[in-house]
Design an enzyme around this catalytic site. Structure first.
Site, PDB file in Angstrom:
ATOM      1  N   ASP A 172       2.285  -5.363  -2.250  1.00  9.96           N
ATOM      2  CA  ASP A 172       1.675  -4.147  -2.205  1.00  9.96           C
ATOM      3  C   ASP A 172       2.987  -3.368  -3.219  1.00  9.96           C
ATOM      4  O   ASP A 172       3.909  -3.003  -2.505  1.00  9.96           O
ATOM      5  CB  ASP A 172       1.847  -3.711  -0.587  1.00  9.96           C
ATOM      6  CG  ASP A 172       1.298  -2.237  -0.712  1.00  9.96           C
ATOM      7  OD1 ASP A 172       1.518  -1.488  -1.572  1.00  9.96           O
ATOM      8  OD2 ASP A 172       0.556  -2.104   0.259  1.00  9.96           O
ATOM      9  N   HIS A 173       2.397  -3.000  -4.231  1.00 10.60           N
ATOM     10  CA  HIS A 173       3.468  -2.527  -5.077  1.00 10.60           C
ATOM     11  C   HIS A 173       4.060  -1.165  -4.695  1.00 10.60           C
ATOM     12  O   HIS A 173       5.103  -0.786  -5.245  1.00 10.60           O
ATOM     13  CB  HIS A 173       2.756  -2.371  -6.604  1.00 10.60           C
ATOM     14  CG  HIS A 173       1.659  -1.327  -6.770  1.00 10.60           C
ATOM     15  ND1 HIS A 173       0.764  -1.602  -6.669  1.00 10.60           N
ATOM     16  CD2 HIS A 173       1.969  -0.078  -7.015  1.00 10.60           C
ATOM     17  CE1 HIS A 173      -0.166  -0.423  -6.821  1.00 10.60           C
ATOM     18  NE2 HIS A 173       0.622   0.444  -7.070  1.00 10.60           N
ATOM     19  N   LYS A 177       8.412   0.586  -4.775  1.00 13.30           N
ATOM     20  CA  LYS A 177       8.900   1.545  -5.482  1.00 13.30           C
ATOM     21  C   LYS A 177      10.341   2.145  -4.825  1.00 13.30           C
ATOM     22  O   LYS A 177      10.444   2.035  -3.674  1.00 13.30           O
ATOM     23  CB  LYS A 177       8.117   2.849  -5.242  1.00 13.30           C
ATOM     24  CG  LYS A 177       6.631   2.742  -6.001  1.00 13.30           C
ATOM     25  CD  LYS A 177       5.778   3.883  -5.699  1.00 13.30           C
ATOM     26  CE  LYS A 177       4.218   3.669  -6.137  1.00 13.30           C
ATOM     27  NZ  LYS A 177       4.421   4.017  -7.617  1.00 13.30           N
ATOM     28  N   ASP A 230      -9.373   0.578  -0.279  1.00 13.50           N
ATOM     29  CA  ASP A 230      -8.672   0.370  -1.542  1.00 13.50           C
ATOM     30  C   ASP A 230      -7.254   1.064  -1.299  1.00 13.50           C
ATOM     31  O   ASP A 230      -6.272   0.687  -2.002  1.00 13.50           O
ATOM     32  CB  ASP A 230      -9.378   1.393  -2.806  1.00 13.50           C
ATOM     33  CG  ASP A 230      -8.696   0.996  -3.806  1.00 13.50           C
ATOM     34  OD1 ASP A 230      -8.565  -0.150  -4.483  1.00 13.50           O
ATOM     35  OD2 ASP A 230      -8.522   1.939  -4.910  1.00 13.50           O
ATOM     36  N   HIS A 235      -1.748   0.564   1.161  1.00 11.47           N
ATOM     37  CA  HIS A 235      -0.690   1.430   0.550  1.00 11.47           C
ATOM     38  C   HIS A 235      -0.372   2.409   1.738  1.00 11.47           C
ATOM     39  O   HIS A 235       0.855   2.556   1.945  1.00 11.47           O
ATOM     40  CB  HIS A 235      -0.870   2.021  -0.764  1.00 11.47           C
ATOM     41  CG  HIS A 235      -1.319   1.215  -1.687  1.00 11.47           C
ATOM     42  ND1 HIS A 235      -0.672   0.000  -1.971  1.00 11.47           N
ATOM     43  CD2 HIS A 235      -2.335   1.135  -2.543  1.00 11.47           C
ATOM     44  CE1 HIS A 235      -1.286  -0.585  -2.947  1.00 11.47           C
ATOM     45  NE2 HIS A 235      -2.305   0.079  -3.432  1.00 11.47           N
TER      46      HIS A 235
END
Ligand code: NAD
Length: 478
Positions: A172-173, A177, A230, A235
């Site tokens: 999960d990018h 971060k 999405d 996220h």
């Protein structure tokens, strides 16, 4: 610090994600001196290419998607030397023996599945049946990890047939971060915040991920998922977990993920008065969501706002408001912790009431701002004003700021190091779907229609009303 020597295979190495994120990210790690001299990257995809053609494709990708001052031709040339290509068919037998031949012994082996999730099981199966992956191999899988609980369970089961959970890295990018990790540093590295981090002192928390783009060319694809699947299920839920979790005893993968899982399991079901879904309208020159989606009757949301409650001692009574959408006013992502007012004002009501806010920006300009109350300067008596204590990571870190911009490169290096802390565990993903599924089912059953919202606004009026009803308001999207 260089990582251990590795062979990294990118399935889907010629695809969009590989070209935009993975390969330019690896190139930047190479430039930063983090890649051992003998490390190799092997593109593996269905398309017919030889290694030279693949290198040319990667050169073009770096030029197009890397930042300006990292595009040194000499460096690019040296990086490309590390690249090989093999044509494989995930569903057939082509290329697998050749891939096995290419892999070296005694180095870290990582396999990045940058392909459609429908191929995850096929690739995992072949990596084992062709004897390509050993017990220490790692696999990296991309989102979407399922579209509901059943499909996520099936994906987990397909992978578990061939790999142990300790070998599986679900990306999960958002977790890569800088700000997200800083959130943990701020919470658990300072004594200042944690004593206040509960429903006694926090009025509510807002998590906003706003985009200015529409669904454009991906409309038909997007229409099958919508903002809930999405963005929220993965996220926003991850951000919610990090902000709400109990302090883990150690910063290690399972300690952190155990605490995140407890948050998801403590989430209450959300009733339909606490959900607002929306679709953007057409502008004079741009199509509406439904036109983009190619379905004039689409009921998929391009915007969603939710009011969530966490049933535990720390958070009982503190709502968490989540909001995300396309074609909103600005591209911004932030978490805002809205503290309660001071219990009593010694300055009298005329001095004004001010509550502290800690806002954590994920984009643009990653950083953190603490809104504090001070005396208005000047001779005008004791009047209070808010001032921001502002920290931009880019400014704080000076020239190194360039280094913080991409989450992918950090996450890939974590895979090579064997650190799963910033990756989702299978049970976390399933728990998130278990909470999401009934909400989606409920609006589908009711035939709920998304509310129209003006493109480039803050979303539907009803989302603002949801907070107004209880005397709160959303932070401005800017
Ligand atoms: P893409 O369609 O651009 O690329 C797909 C790649 O898979 C190509 O390299 C293709 O050759 C390869 N491929 C397809 N079928 C194959 C087969 N049978 N055998 C071997 N290789 C095969 O897709 P993409 O946009 O790069 O997305 C890849 C994955 O990443 C998907 O799961 C997607 O959901 C996810 N993802 C993409 C993005 C993005 O920005 N593109 C963002 C987040 C997640």
């Amino acid at each position: 610090i260089p990582v251990d020597d590795f062979d990294l295979v990118i399935f889907g190495g010629t695809g969009d994600l590989a070209r935009r994120k993975i390969l330019p990210g690896l190139y930047r790690r190479f430039c930063a001196g983090q890649m051992p001299e003998t490390a190799r990257i092997i593109g593996a995809a269905r398309s017919e290419h030889d290694t030279e053609e693949f290198r040319q494709l990667v050169r073009d990708a770096i030029r197009e998607f890397s930042t300006k001052n990292t595009c040194d031709e000499g460096q690019i040339g040296a990086f490309l030397e590390r690249l090989d290509y093999v044509q494989v068919d995930a569903r057939g037998s082509d290329g697998w023996d050749a891939l096995k031949e290419m892999m070296r012994d005694g180095v870290v082996k990582a396999y990045y599945f940058s392909v459609a999730p429908s191929l995850f099981g096929d690739i995992a199966e072949r990596l084992q049946s062709y004897g390509i992956a050993d017990e220490s191999a790692r696999i990296v899988v991309e989102k979407p990890f399922g579209r509901d609980l059943d499909s996520a369970k099936k994906l987990n089961a397909d992978l578990a047939k061939h790999f142990d959970e300790t070998q599986i890295y679900r990306i999960d990018h958002y977790l890569g971060k800088e700000t997200v990790q800083n959130l943990m540093a701020v919470r658990f590295g300072n004594i200042l915040f944690e004593p206040l981090w509960n429903s006694q002192y926090v009025d509510h928390i807002q998590i906003t991920v706003a985009e200015t783009v529409g669904v454009g060319g991906r409309g038909e694809y997007y229409d099958r998922s919508g903002a809930m699947r999405d963005m929220v299920q993965n996220h926003l839920m991850q951000l919610l977990c990090l902000i709400a979790m109990e302090p883990p005893s150690r910063f290690d993968p399972d300690a952190v993920r155990d605490e995140k899982l407890k948050v998801i399991r403590a989430l209450e079901p959300v009733d339909h008065h606490s959900i607002v879904r929306g679709q953007y309208e057409a502008t004079a020159t741009e199509p509406s969501y439904r036109e983009d989606a190619g379905d004039p009757r689409s009921t998929t949301e391009s915007f969603i706002a939710l009011r969530c409650m966490i049933s535990n001692w720390r958070w009982a009574g503190t709502p968490f408001f989540l909001r995300t959408g396309k074609k909103l006013k600005a591209r911004t992502s932030e978490i805002a912790v809205m503290f309660k007012d001071a219990p009593h004002s010694i300055f009298g009501e005329e001095a004004g009431r001010h509550a502290n806010v800690l806002s954590i920006r994920l984009q643009p300009n990653e950083g953190m701002t603490l809104k504090v109350t001070i005396k208005e300067p000047g001779p005008g008596g004791m009047r209070l004003v808010d001032v921001p204590l502002d920290m931009s990571f880019a400014e704080a870190l000076g020239d190194d700021a360039e280094e913080i911009t991409d989450a992918y490169e950090r996450l890939i290096m974590d895979v090579i190091r064997g650190n799963q802390t910033l990756f989702m565990r299978g049970d976390e993903v399933e728990a998130a779907w278990a909470w999401t599924d009934p909400l989606i089912e409920s609006w589908e059953k009711r035939g709920d229609m998304p509310k129209a919202y003006e493109a480039y606004s803050s979303g539907p009026e009803e989302a603002a009303m949801m907070l107004h009803r209880e005397g709160r308001r959303w932070r401005e999207i800017k």
